[in-house]
Design an enzyme around this catalytic site. Structure first.
Site, PDB file in Angstrom:
ATOM      1  CG  HIS A 236      -1.183   8.990   3.365  1.00  0.00           C
ATOM      2  ND1 HIS A 236      -1.452   7.505   3.818  1.00  0.00           N
ATOM      3  CD2 HIS A 236      -0.806   9.455   4.764  1.00  0.00           C
ATOM      4  CE1 HIS A 236      -0.956   7.473   5.001  1.00  0.00           C
ATOM      5  NE2 HIS A 236      -0.778   8.244   5.694  1.00  0.00           N
TER       6      HIS A 236
ATOM      7  CG  ASN B 184      -5.398   3.324   8.661  1.00  0.00           C
ATOM      8  OD1 ASN B 184      -5.398   2.328   7.706  1.00  0.00           O
ATOM      9  ND2 ASN B 184      -4.883   4.671   8.310  1.00  0.00           N
TER      10      ASN B 184
ATOM     11  CD  GLU C 296      -1.829   4.097   8.007  1.00  0.00           C
ATOM     12  OE1 GLU C 296      -1.641   4.559   9.121  1.00  0.00           O
ATOM     13  OE2 GLU C 296      -1.860   4.513   7.079  1.00  0.00           O
TER      14      GLU C 296
ATOM     15  NE  ARG D 268      -3.348   2.392   2.513  1.00  0.00           N
ATOM     16  CZ  ARG D 268      -3.331   3.243   3.816  1.00  0.00           C
ATOM     17  NH1 ARG D 268      -2.764   3.080   4.539  1.00  0.00           N
ATOM     18  NH2 ARG D 268      -3.954   4.524   3.569  1.00  0.00           N
TER      19      ARG D 268
ATOM     20  CE1 TYR E 108      -0.374   2.947  13.799  1.00  0.00           C
ATOM     21  CE2 TYR E 108      -2.215   3.991  12.666  1.00  0.00           C
ATOM     22  CZ  TYR E 108      -1.087   3.437  12.555  1.00  0.00           C
ATOM     23  OH  TYR E 108      -0.608   3.414  11.401  1.00  0.00           O
TER      24      TYR E 108
ATOM     25  CD  GLU F  79      -4.933   7.608   9.681  1.00  0.00           C
ATOM     26  OE1 GLU F  79      -4.469   8.711  10.219  1.00  0.00           O
ATOM     27  OE2 GLU F  79      -4.829   6.317  10.234  1.00  0.00           O
TER      28      GLU F  79
HETATM   29  C1  PNW Z   1      -1.651   7.705  10.659  1.00  0.00           C
HETATM   30  N1  PNW Z   1      -3.799  10.975  15.829  1.00  0.00           N
HETATM   31  O1  PNW Z   1      -1.687   8.876  11.087  1.00  0.00           O
HETATM   32  C2  PNW Z   1      -1.382   8.032   8.862  1.00  0.00           C
HETATM   33  O2  PNW Z   1      -2.050   7.233   8.229  1.00  0.00           O
HETATM   34  C3  PNW Z   1       0.213   7.587   8.887  1.00  0.00           C
HETATM   35  O3  PNW Z   1       0.701   8.315   7.809  1.00  0.00           O
HETATM   36  C4  PNW Z   1       0.875   7.602  10.264  1.00  0.00           C
HETATM   37  O4  PNW Z   1       2.288   7.702   9.944  1.00  0.00           O
HETATM   38  C5  PNW Z   1       0.445   6.681  11.220  1.00  0.00           C
HETATM   39  O5  PNW Z   1      -1.005   6.689  11.335  1.00  0.00           O
HETATM   40  C6  PNW Z   1       1.232   6.773  12.524  1.00  0.00           C
HETATM   41  O6  PNW Z   1       0.909   8.046  13.183  1.00  0.00           O
HETATM   42  C7  PNW Z   1      -1.966   9.283  12.180  1.00  0.00           C
HETATM   43  O7  PNW Z   1      -2.974  11.948  16.419  1.00  0.00           O
HETATM   44  C8  PNW Z   1      -1.577  10.524  12.659  1.00  0.00           C
HETATM   45  O8  PNW Z   1      -4.645  10.348  16.369  1.00  0.00           O
HETATM   46  C9  PNW Z   1      -2.177  10.933  13.958  1.00  0.00           C
HETATM   47  C10 PNW Z   1      -3.060  10.182  14.731  1.00  0.00           C
HETATM   48  C11 PNW Z   1      -3.842   9.024  14.088  1.00  0.00           C
HETATM   49  C12 PNW Z   1      -3.241   8.795  13.015  1.00  0.00           C
END
Ligand code: PNW
Length: 464
Positions: A119, A291, A368, A75, A293, A164
């Site tokens: 992106h 995505n 992601e 991707r 985290y 996102e």
């Molecule tokens: C995503 N937050 O970004 C992006 O899709 C990527 O480019 C990035 O490198 C990755 O996650 C890791 O950060 C985010 O503040 C950036 O909640 C910030 C946030 C969430 C996702």
């Protein structure tokens, strides 16, 4: 428990501005992220994406790393100002050549290209004309999508319109921690709408130009929102509306949620939504990109005690959480990654099962998932990133549990293939399974890369 379906797609992900470099070569125009990173004080250590991982000049080497990993898909994102420098008009052929070589190089190695159109690197000229708060940007995005369908549509079988849009709208226009660094809540909600509209128009443009069997998708960073107690149900509803249903509503159901419109009434009357826009945003999709985290924890604020804003977004006055002034974002129990994000894979299982329940016919793909850790280089010259292996193992187990629970999850992409420009954090945060030396640009497999290769090869998780 940890077996994955036969045709499960294993991949890794990157984004153009984070890896390519070559910011002013071969006719590329400036994007809002060039402007942002070139503004003193906005990025940690004054880092920029001018060189990034020099991926633009090291394409063959990086393609060989992907082949070595054995992944079935990669991707990547297309830099809009590289192929259409001012965001309008004719194709910039030298810039498009790079993506031709990338796609051909992937296909030659039997790796499926998964192309993200946007992106975050909006051509600066379009921001100068008002950016995503303006309808014009959605129309220009559709033209760009059509151009890419004509250019790569014969070879790319999976298209992701936006990455996102939550970040683009709220971090870019409300909290200002991302480009274009604006802090205007009303503009951010207009940006939400024009991103939704641009998505729908782009899918239409791609359906008419790309291969007939191409899959259409969008990637959302959905928030798995939990309340501290049952008394916080309304706070959960509002945070969910602003962060998830603001996109899921128009894109998948053809309407903004009524409660979101009401919750944000003091900020905007949503008059930028014209008749037919919600129907346009709602184009049939073949797969939804997710995505993930970490989860989000909220509590109704009592108005008296010191307010918690421990979601990592609210170090300044402006918050991405529009009209949520009476909601606390509560610090969650550790362990944490280097981003300060807590590690809790249960949110991923729950999120996937919710999406399966709400949209039973829509396949899902994790576009992601990954973690930043300090990643010291050991005396043997290698990065023994056991913490990252553990993070990936936990989250893949969570995915397999969602699949066992009925969710139709088609693939998983590790963020990221290599250490790269982590937006406002610059190169200080390392997400790669491959290390990039900032001096020499040398690539070195971390332990997690070897581990992931094994997972990809066997289709299951090793016994920990
Ligand atoms: C995503 N937050 O970004 C992006 O899709 C990527 O480019 C990035 O490198 C990755 O996650 C890791 O950060 C985010 O503040 C950036 O909640 C910030 C946030 C969430 C996702």
């Amino acid at each position: 428990m940890s077996a994955f379906p036969e045709n499960f797609l294993w991949g890794t992900a990157t984004a153009a501005y984070q890896v390519e470099g070559a910011w002013n070569e071969d006719g590329r125009g400036p994007s809002i992220w060039d402007t942002f990173s070139h503004t003193p004080g906005l990025v940690t250590n004054g880092d920029t994406g001018d060189v990034a991982c020099d991926h633009y000049h090291r394409l063959e080497e990086d393609l060989d790393i992907l082949a070595g990993l054995g992944v079935g898909a990669y991707r990547f994102s297309i830099s809009w100002p590289r192929v259409q420098p001012g965001g309008r008009g004719a194709l910039n052929r030298p810039g498009a050549d790079f993506y031709d070589r990338l796609v051909d190089g992937l296909l030659a190695r039997d790796i499926a290209p998964v192309a993200t159109l946007y992106h975050w690197d909006l051509p600066q000229e379009l921001e100068d004309a008002g950016g995503w708060p303006e309808r014009e940007t959605a129309l220009r995005f559709a033209d760009y999508a059509e151009l890419m369908g004509e250019t790569l549509g014969d070879r790319v079988r999976t298209w992701i319109t936006l990455n996102e849009p939550w970040c683009s709208a709220y971090l870019g226009y409300a909290s200002g921690v991302h480009a274009p660094a604006r802090t205007d809540a009303a503009a951010a909600l207009a940006a939400v709408h024009h991103l939704n509209l641009g998505h729908g128009l782009a899918v239409q443009a791609l359906r008419s130009t790309a291969a007939k069997d191409a899959q259409m998708s969008v990637t959302l960073n959905l928030h798995h929102v939990r309340g501290v107690s049952e008394r916080d149900a309304d706070a959960v509803r509002r945070a969910d509306g602003l962060s998830n249903r603001a996109f899921l509503g128009p894109m998948l159901e053809g309407a903004y949620p009524r409660d979101l419109i009401a919750d944000t009434a003091k900020v905007t009357d949503w008059s930028f939504v014209r008749d037919g826009d919600e129907a346009t945003a709602c184009q049939p999709l073949d797969v939804l990109g997710v995505n993930y985290y970490n989860p989000t924890l909220v509590r109704q604020w009592d108005g008296a005690s010191a307010k918690e804003t421990a979601d990592g977004h609210q170090d300044g006055a402006a918050s991405p959480w529009i009209a949520c002034e009476d909601i606390e974002f509560v610090k969650q129990p550790g362990p944490y990654t280097e981003m300060g994000w807590n590690i809790d894979e249960s949110g991923l299982t729950e999120l996937l099962l919710r999406l399966h329940r709400d949209y039973p016919d829509l396949p899902l793909m994790i576009t992601e998932n990954g973690a930043a850790f300090p990643d010291p280089v050991s005396a043997d010259g290698v990065v023994h990133d056991a913490d990252r292996v553990d993070y990936l193992h936990r989250h893949l187990t969570a995915v397999s549990e969602a699949i066992a629970g009925g969710a139709d999850v088609r693939g998983y992409f590790v963020w990221s293939l290599m250490d790269n420009f982590e937006w406002a954090h610059g190169y200080a945060k390392r997400f790669g399974i491959v290390r990039v030396d900032r001096e020499t640009m040398e690539r070195t497999w971390k332990d997690s890369a070897h581990w992931y290769r094994e997972v990809v090869a066997t289709g299951k998780l090793p016994v920990a």
